[in-house]
Design an enzyme around this catalytic site. Structure first.
Site, PDB file in Angstrom:
ATOM      1  N   HIS A 151     -25.341 -33.647 -12.626  1.00 48.95           N
ATOM      2  CA  HIS A 151     -25.614 -32.306 -13.147  1.00 48.95           C
ATOM      3  C   HIS A 151     -25.100 -32.141 -14.579  1.00 48.95           C
ATOM      4  O   HIS A 151     -24.219 -32.875 -15.013  1.00 48.95           O
ATOM      5  CB  HIS A 151     -24.962 -31.247 -12.257  1.00 48.95           C
ATOM      6  CG  HIS A 151     -25.505 -31.223 -10.861  1.00 48.95           C
ATOM      7  ND1 HIS A 151     -24.970 -30.456  -9.866  1.00 48.95           N
ATOM      8  CD2 HIS A 151     -26.550 -31.875 -10.297  1.00 48.95           C
ATOM      9  CE1 HIS A 151     -25.657 -30.628  -8.744  1.00 48.95           C
ATOM     10  NE2 HIS A 151     -26.615 -31.500  -8.985  1.00 48.95           N
ATOM     11  N   GLU A 188     -36.554 -21.609  -2.375  1.00 50.61           N
ATOM     12  CA  GLU A 188     -35.967 -22.639  -3.235  1.00 50.61           C
ATOM     13  C   GLU A 188     -36.875 -23.833  -3.476  1.00 50.61           C
ATOM     14  O   GLU A 188     -37.305 -24.495  -2.513  1.00 50.61           O
ATOM     15  CB  GLU A 188     -34.663 -23.161  -2.599  1.00 50.61           C
ATOM     16  CG  GLU A 188     -33.914 -24.137  -3.516  1.00 50.61           C
ATOM     17  CD  GLU A 188     -32.990 -25.106  -2.801  1.00 50.61           C
ATOM     18  OE1 GLU A 188     -33.113 -25.260  -1.565  1.00 50.61           O
ATOM     19  OE2 GLU A 188     -32.168 -25.732  -3.482  1.00 50.61           O
ATOM     20  N   HIS A 192     -32.119 -36.100 -10.135  1.00 47.38           N
ATOM     21  CA  HIS A 192     -31.083 -37.079  -9.769  1.00 47.38           C
ATOM     22  C   HIS A 192     -31.662 -38.487  -9.752  1.00 47.38           C
ATOM     23  O   HIS A 192     -31.025 -39.435 -10.209  1.00 47.38           O
ATOM     24  CB  HIS A 192     -30.505 -36.750  -8.388  1.00 47.38           C
ATOM     25  CG  HIS A 192     -29.457 -35.693  -8.387  1.00 47.38           C
ATOM     26  ND1 HIS A 192     -28.251 -35.845  -9.031  1.00 47.38           N
ATOM     27  CD2 HIS A 192     -29.416 -34.466  -7.809  1.00 47.38           C
ATOM     28  CE1 HIS A 192     -27.515 -34.747  -8.846  1.00 47.38           C
ATOM     29  NE2 HIS A 192     -28.201 -33.895  -8.116  1.00 47.38           N
ATOM     30  N   ASP A 248     -29.537 -23.050 -10.368  1.00 44.52           N
ATOM     31  CA  ASP A 248     -28.123 -23.079 -10.014  1.00 44.52           C
ATOM     32  C   ASP A 248     -27.298 -23.944 -10.965  1.00 44.52           C
ATOM     33  O   ASP A 248     -26.080 -23.787 -11.058  1.00 44.52           O
ATOM     34  CB  ASP A 248     -27.951 -23.521  -8.567  1.00 44.52           C
ATOM     35  CG  ASP A 248     -28.726 -24.785  -8.232  1.00 44.52           C
ATOM     36  OD1 ASP A 248     -29.478 -25.291  -9.098  1.00 44.52           O
ATOM     37  OD2 ASP A 248     -28.576 -25.279  -7.107  1.00 44.52           O
ATOM     38  N   HIS A 249     -27.948 -24.830 -11.683  1.00 42.33           N
ATOM     39  CA  HIS A 249     -27.282 -25.732 -12.632  1.00 42.33           C
ATOM     40  C   HIS A 249     -28.371 -26.529 -13.324  1.00 42.33           C
ATOM     41  O   HIS A 249     -29.553 -26.422 -12.948  1.00 42.33           O
ATOM     42  CB  HIS A 249     -26.311 -26.676 -11.921  1.00 42.33           C
ATOM     43  CG  HIS A 249     -26.997 -27.548 -10.921  1.00 42.33           C
ATOM     44  ND1 HIS A 249     -27.742 -28.650 -11.286  1.00 42.33           N
ATOM     45  CD2 HIS A 249     -27.115 -27.451  -9.581  1.00 42.33           C
ATOM     46  CE1 HIS A 249     -28.264 -29.189 -10.203  1.00 42.33           C
ATOM     47  NE2 HIS A 249     -27.909 -28.479  -9.155  1.00 42.33           N
ATOM     48  N   ASP A 256     -33.866 -25.398  -8.101  1.00 46.06           N
ATOM     49  CA  ASP A 256     -32.601 -26.142  -8.069  1.00 46.06           C
ATOM     50  C   ASP A 256     -32.572 -27.153  -9.210  1.00 46.06           C
ATOM     51  O   ASP A 256     -33.456 -28.003  -9.325  1.00 46.06           O
ATOM     52  CB  ASP A 256     -32.437 -26.840  -6.714  1.00 46.06           C
ATOM     53  CG  ASP A 256     -30.983 -27.157  -6.418  1.00 46.06           C
ATOM     54  OD1 ASP A 256     -30.350 -27.878  -7.210  1.00 46.06           O
ATOM     55  OD2 ASP A 256     -30.476 -26.671  -5.392  1.00 46.06           O
ATOM     56  N   SER A 271     -24.649 -27.569  -6.293  1.00 45.66           N
ATOM     57  CA  SER A 271     -25.507 -26.526  -5.740  1.00 45.66           C
ATOM     58  C   SER A 271     -24.813 -25.670  -4.697  1.00 45.66           C
ATOM     59  O   SER A 271     -25.199 -24.519  -4.490  1.00 45.66           O
ATOM     60  CB  SER A 271     -26.759 -27.152  -5.122  1.00 45.66           C
ATOM     61  OG  SER A 271     -27.538 -27.754  -6.114  1.00 45.66           O
TER      62      SER A 271
END
Lengths: 672, 672
Positions: free
Chosen positions: A622, A448, A457, A498-499, A176, A225
């Site tokens: 993100h 994951e 973050h 996912d990003h 992730d 996400s």
């Protein structure tokens, strides 16, 4: 059920739908007539989905026409280009009763000025929804909505894929928030290099096929996400915060048009065995998107229920739960009597047990679990502890009150991603092998590394890289496990993200020199760029208890000079935070609660950098970058080059042979 | 020649060699006995290189032994592991006379404290150099240096490659400083997307094979363009600022041990036709590294001479110049009488003309040039103008005093990368086709989008993305040109980068809202992240004079919220700078000249962000990230997955069949 009719709070309504540029009336609907799924959507043949039609009548604002009443007599037709059925009304095409008319109103802000002035533009809506329909021939479809003398058309494509299964198993790793930049940094601190040649490599580095995936949303160029998991699992990009649905404008967060996920399709077509593993709470977006269908990823109690029972607020496919579900998030499992926040106030350990699951709360019991039975492993309250704390700074595991039982004790016997994933493979292998139907043999496992993202973050780069190296170690161990089971050549392994986050490394920091400087500007001169970066000092010959491929020294004098392309106000000393996850910002007494400044207690000896993010954003956000895709095994060649993230769904579905046309040769032993 | 004995200035000496962590005594030499090329070096069979041996005797500092005299009777031997020649002295192995002993001293700082205190550690050196040697069998070699009773060993590998040519031509594109993140952003502003599906794509997106390349230096984990060009062209990683050499500790910047480049090998083996195109001055690191051999990339006059005549300060291969050399940098060509800074004070237009080159100064004459003759095209003083200024903000081309003649006029008729590259292909095609020797048919062209990097250094993201889109447009046009010539299937096309910058995009900015706010913190609330990013507004239906694949609107109200992971102090308003390249920092009157603050005149309406870089760094710096590698054509499969940047050299050399073992079957029609 109560939860299914829960409207969004007004503030959330404006924020959530609000999506002209900063905000949009409805992202997938530039006209006043909306077809959802929108123009350009791709489908797998046979994939179940809902259709939402909306007619918008703006009451005020720049789009107001003077007629605040939406046309309730809109007409919807479908035709397949080149097909022989011609153009038919939607209900006739899908052989369903005409849906009943729905009506509601919503408001949105046209820009930040309108938001500041609190002057929303209101819209009245007439709508219908077709539930659980599917398209059963490959080709191009034209969906047409006629209203108020106007027309909206959408072109849909059902991709032409062979209905032949090419892989028995799929092992799908999601890092992730993981970018190529982070992999590069993780390699630097986890592997030794001599004169520019790495002596060991990342497991990812040895994958034969590499691709890039674009991560943007259907309606904005940034993603989260939830939305990107939806793209990876359903082949349909959606909106930020949405799980397994496109977003409509209705107040109900549970009535948005659903799209069937890879797990649901695998279940419908083969009764395939599914495993779900995450280091986050299992109700978090990436794991939950395999079964949840709501535009609000924050509906955690519902997400837990969906993992067990699927979604049945409207007609939808059966779902009997995964064989394996491992992760954190106990607060949405244990009884409300203990403070649990659960769906319909039930004890979800009991609900899973009643459905035949053994329940595990720690690494020791997990290791002893029978491989022949369904397993629920919930190891912590909230997200699981980080690799760095579990392996290096173990004192941080104390006084967390995160025991999965809800007893306020500490969860001090957590498995890592590796232990969870290897156990999941064992169980899926045994259970699918024991399945009497040949087509049911084989499995799909999503694993994951959830907290690369969460630590990015937090701008806690060390913990983020620790999570990434744990993912890589898990990949390495999984390959070895599959080889041992004789299943490696029967397993498509895909690793992607996912990003991104805008992270990179620009050099090194002499932390001793920085500590010795008093002035913020002088502290910056501790940084060495280009030839002054030197070599990585994170690998030395110290004894460590964990496996190879991790730093052996997390506190070198010369640390990484890492950074992020956008941040809140922050401080940096470029040292590992030995006391737990960084808290970069704080509120300031006397100021609004959502006005964040750098946390004076963070990074002692460091200096302050003012941010660029909106001041109500306490953490990093993100980024846009395409993410890497690594593939190995059957169908690996499909994943090379640059692709859209939805292509990953179609490639996996193709490899599993999940396409089902009306006249195709694919076996659908279950039907639904 | 005077220039060949030029010592580095004392300050540069300490900075350049200074490379323990922030500084190193000599990066490739952790012991006091140095073998260069160092341990772990890889070679192409037959590749020419120099060997430098050094014995270090530290006089003071942490490494001082009390004996300041280096052992002058050191012994150097080589053996091939498993070979039948056994261990031999270097001069016997290579059949060369024993080199003469050299001696010098140098100083370096052990850390930033020592730098501040100006207390260098001094080292006395004894050395020998073997010039223009080669290894002619694949396999592992052990090089051993014995001195003072101690031993340093280096393992060298000559890669085992087929001596078979698999491609006629190689078209090698380098996007200087280009990352995946930038490609993603360029796609967003240059191509239209409908509901998450791009309607057109980047040319790079359609390449069948994608890889990642690690860019780190031999001695530090960060690189620059000189050092990474050396890796890409020679298969040997070196040190920041070094072109075609490993760095030794001697004062002479021209006596460092050389490594033969792909252009030189292609010339030696086949008399192959070489083209060099760059939007930078042609003496800049990326173009110059094809022929230059010096550890100081700043020796521009020498670099120009090397492009024409090669390097012959010590024994080295013949070099007769490229067929095509296009780019900027006129100040190192035109006569010193006009202010030119040239090698040996000669007019290099004349020197090239005497060697048979036609000389071109503008796009019009270039277009009319005969494709059968050698061409030098120098189109500006310094680096060429940016795509954005040449195509959108053309007023910025005025009053530049950059006419390539040196007449102080403006260069207002510049070709772009596309025009230069297409013309280069035409000339190389015609000239190589006309070559009477079959083995000489075919060509190697390096085409560099040099200013992605330069504009990222300037934090001028718009211009950087314009340069990147121009590169992509050039790739698209080159593929069409090769198809037209019938050469596409005979041409390996590789697109890569030499290093990154920590750039990414995190959302959008409502520039109108930002302009309306007075307070710096409130300005930040103009930024929209996640669902508030909206859609790209850089593509509208406006008429443009340039081709598809570029923004049609560079001044949308909602602009990109882009950022960089490390920067000097800066201001940002997130608007395109319509008046030319950004100048992010300035000196402040009354402060030291190398103490940079944000430029108050930059980005009106924006806000200030303090930086993290050392305060003497006026611009952005390079980043660590692996860079993308796109490949198409013969041998494309070699470039997939994760690789070291040196592997790109070996893959191209392999595809061209440039490996030459003593007993191999490869034809070496020229010999040298």
């Amino acid at each position: 059920m109560v939860a299914f009719s829960k409207p969004l709070a007004a503030a959330a309504l404006f924020a959530g739908l609000a999506s002209a540029q900063s905000f949009q009336r409805l992202g997938t609907c530039p006209d006043l007539g909306c077809i959802i799924p929108p123009d350009q959507a791709d489908f797998l043949a046979g994939q179940r989905f809902d259709i939402r039609l909306e007619i918008h009548a703006p009451v005020n604002g720049t789009e107001a026409t003077g007629n605040p009443n939406p046309d309730e007599n809109f007409e919807f037709t479908i035709e397949r280009v080149g097909g022989n059925r011609g153009k038919q009304a939607g209900s006739k095409w899908f052989k369903v009763p005409e849906p009943k008319l729905e009506k509601w109103s919503f408001g949105w802000y046209e820009d930040f000025f309108a938001r500041d002035a609190k002057t929303p533009s209101m819209v009245n809506v007439a709508s219908k929804a077709y539930r659980k329909v599917h398209l059963d021939e490959a080709g191009e479809y034209r969906a047409t909505l006629k209203y108020d003398g106007k027309t909206t058309t959408a072109t849909w494509t059902v991709r032409s894929l062979e209905e032949v299964r090419k892989t028995r198993n799929v092992l799908f790793f999601i890092g992730d928030g993981m970018t190529t930049n982070m992999i590069t940094a993780a390699r630097l601190i986890g592997h030794k290099s001599v004169n520019g040649k790495y002596q060991t490599k990342m497991a990812m580095d040895s994958f034969p096929v590499l691709g890039h995936a674009m991560t943007h949303s259907v309606d904005t160029f940034m993603t989260d996400s939830a939305n990107s998991a939806t793209a990876l699992y359903t082949g349909h990009k959606s909106t930020v915060n949405a799980l397994g649905v496109y977003v409509d404008s209705s107040p109900d967060v549970f009535d948005d048009p659903k799209i069937e996920s890879i797990a649901e399709i695998f279940h419908r077509v083969y009764r395939g065995h599914v495993g779900i593993v995450s280091t986050a709470g299992v109700w978090d977006a990436t794991p939950a998107a395999l079964t949840a269908h709501t535009r609000d990823r924050g509906e955690y109690p519902y997400c837990v229920d969906s993992l067990l029972r699927g979604t049945n607020n409207t007609a939808w496919i059966d779902w009997n739960g995964p064989d394996v579900l491992f992760g954190g998030g106990a607060e949405h499992f244990y009884s409300p009597a203990l403070g649990g926040k659960t769906f319909n106030k039930k004890d979800y350990y009991e609900e899973f047990a009643k459905a035949g699951y053994n329940v595990y709360w720690n690494k020791t019991s997990l290791a002893a679990a029978p491989n022949t039975e369904r397993a629920l492993g919930i190891f912590t309250v909230s997200h699981m502890s980080k690799w760095l704390d579990r392996n290096v700074y173990k004192k941080n595991l104390k006084d967390q009150a995160n025991h999965p039982s809800g007893n306020k004790g500490d969860a001090q016997d957590e498995p890592g991603l590796k232990e969870m994933t290897l156990k999941a493979i064992d169980i899926l292998y045994q259970r699918s092998k024991a399945d009497k139907r040949h087509s049911s043999q084989g499995w799909f496992l999503m694993s994951e590394a959830a907290q690369i993202d969460k630590m990015m973050h937090a701008l806690d780069y060390d913990r983020a890289l620790g999570e990434l190296l744990e993912l890589d170690d898990t990949i390495k161990a999984s390959i070895a496990k599959l080889k041992e089971l004789g299943e490696l050549s029967n397993t498509l392994i895909v690793v992607t993200a996912d990003h991104g986050h805008g992270f990179d490394v620009m050099g090194s920091v002499d932390t001793k020199y920085m500590d010795a400087q008093k002035d913020d500007r002088k502290k910056r001169n501790a940084i060495g760029v280009y030839q002054f970066s030197g070599k990585s000092q994170y690998i030395n010959n110290g004894e460590v208890s964990y496996s190879e491929g991790f730093p052996t020294n997390w506190t070198p004098r010369y640390s990484l000079f890492a950074g992020i392309a956008a941040s809140p106000d922050r401080r940096e000393n470029y040292k590992v935070n030995q006391n737990g996850v960084r808290e970069v910002t704080t509120n300031t007494p006397g100021r609004p609660a959502n006005d964040f400044y750098a946390n004076a207690k963070d990074t002692p000896g460091g200096f302050v950098i003012n941010g660029t993010l909106p001041t109500d954003e306490p953490v990093g956000v993100h980024s846009l970058t395409d993410v890497p895709v690594f593939a190995m095994g059957p169908c690996q060649e499909l994943f090379g080059g640059v692709q859209n993230n939805i292509d990953i769904f179609f490639n996996i579905a193709n490899c599993l042979g999940l396409s089902r046309t009306a006249h195709g040769k694919g076996q659908d032993p279950i039907g639904n």
